[in-house]
Design a protein around this motif. Structure first.
Motif: not given
Length: 416
Positions: A300-317
């Motif tokens: 669960a913690l790892g999936l949150c991290g992956l989602a956060g990194y993907a979000g920073l790549y797609v729409a960081p602001a």
């Protein structure tokens, strides 16, 4: 045997005081010690530019200074179990708090870069041995409350981290604007942490109890952690989560600023990420000790991290607040790792040895990560490759975390 809060109950080792007031004193000591395990680092980060300008530090020396903490944690942490067997864990933590206080008090006036680094190393040495012994002390004093006490300790550690980062600059301004006073003031917190441990170490038999437990538990010299798959899994899990945490602390604000987020807002987003560790550090260990396998929490913690990194790549602001929250949740792999250290060994001495191995090896693993991210960022001119690296590292972190979360003890795997 299922390792949970209830199944860990056992009589305290001979010589350990059992009176209620001493137990409360241990709780106070644990909380105060945990509060002191990061201000030496995060207070310096807040004033690093002023320190560099005043001392004439080069950029390479400043870079070395930011890499010193994990190196010191790895090197000095190895000595903690041996010192605990010789003098007792409480006495070692007491000395560690004194070393932190002395280092923080001396380093602003140490006279030049070399003295500043030496005094910082003294403080980091105290942090390193205390880092390793905290899970062992929790196991020894509270064998039936490993989850709740690890949660309390982790929450205090996160609170100390965030408070020093947020308060150092305002405190410096209130003291006249001198960075030396702003850094030295944190020595008072370390001095306060010495007092409960000094009282506890006066208890006769504290060191004898530690040696007796080590002898009866077989952990003093009968374990070879390198033979334990669980120990290795914990070490790699600890190292990868530390890598993610150092990358987040060092680079996340810059990612937001490069995406057009204002500097003040970027700093606030980083503070939110760090602050997530305060409540979750208390909740996650309590949940973990009630499960026979901690793998689902790791995932669960790892999936949150992956989602956060993907979000920073797609729409960081555009989704900045969501990504900050997700990465804050992901960084709570640290209290989970500490909890699993306490659950994967039967005795306090075993926990101390496992903690030293996992943390020392893990911090060595974590050293290259932030530097590699900086290299990729500089040479690629953007955050695509660094974010890909962060996401890629999250996959083995989940894999080894699942292995580390299995219901077994290192004594069964590492005994000679």
């Amino acid at each position: 045997m299922r390792t949970t809060d209830t199944s860990l109950s056992a009589s305290r080792p001979p010589g350990v005081p059992t009176r209620a007031w001493r137990t409360r004193l241990v709780v106070v000591g644990i909380v105060l010690a945990a509060l002191n395990l990061r201000p030496a680092i995060t207070s310096l980060g807040a004033l690093l530019e002023e320190v560099r300008d005043d001392l004439g530090m080069s950029g390479s020396v400043a870079g070395l200074l930011t890499s010193v903490p994990p190196l010191c944690f790895a090197v000095f942490g190895l000595a903690a179990p041996r010192l605990a067997r010789r003098f007792g864990p409480g006495a070692v933590v007491c000395a560690g708090m004194a070393a932190i206080g002395a280092g923080l008090l001396v380093r602003p006036w140490a006279g030049g870069t070399a003295g500043f680094l030496a005094a910082s190393a003294l403080a980091l040495m105290g942090i390193a041995v205390s880092n390793v012994l905290m899970p062992a002390i929790v196991k020894r004093w509270f064998p039936d409350r490993v989850g709740s006490m690890t949660g309390l300790y982790s929450m205090a550690l996160a609170l100390g981290t965030a408070t020093a980062a947020a308060a150092t600059v305002p405190v410096t301004e209130a003291l006249g604007g001198d960075w030396r006073s702003g850094l030295a003031v944190w020595a008072a917190l370390a001095a306060a942490a010495v007092l409960p441990w000094l009282s506890l170490t006066r208890e006769r038999g504290e060191a004898t109890a530690a040696r007796t437990e080590a002898a009866t538990g077989g952990a003093a010299g009968g374990l070879r952690m390198t033979r334990s798959r669980t120990a290795w899994a914990l070490a790699v899990f600890f190292g990868l989560q530390a890598t993610a945490a150092y990358i987040t602390m060092g680079w996340m604000a810059q990612i937001f600023r490069d995406a057009g987020v204002a500097a003040g807002t970027a700093g606030l987003l980083l503070a939110v990420t760090m602050a997530m560790g305060v409540p979750l550090a208390f909740v996650i260990p309590r949940v973990a000790t009630r499960l026979p396998h901690q793998g689902p929490i790791v995932i669960a913690l790892g999936l949150c991290g992956l989602a956060g990194y993907a979000g920073l790549y797609v729409a960081p602001a555009g989704g900045a607040w969501a990504w900050a929250l997700l990465l804050g949740v992901s960084n709570c792999a640290f209290p989970l790792a500490l909890t699993m250290v306490g659950m994967r060994a039967r005795t306090g001495a075993g926990v101390a040895q496992l903690s030293a191995f996992a943390q020392s090896t893990g911090y060595l693993i974590s050293i290259p990560g932030p530097l590699l991210v900086g290299v990729l960022y500089q040479h690629s001119g953007g955050w695509g490759l660094p974010l890909a690296l962060m996401a890629a590292l999250m996959v083995p972190q989940m894999a080894v975390g699942v292995l580390a979360g299995r219901d077994r003890t290192v004594e069964d795997e590492a005994a000679r």
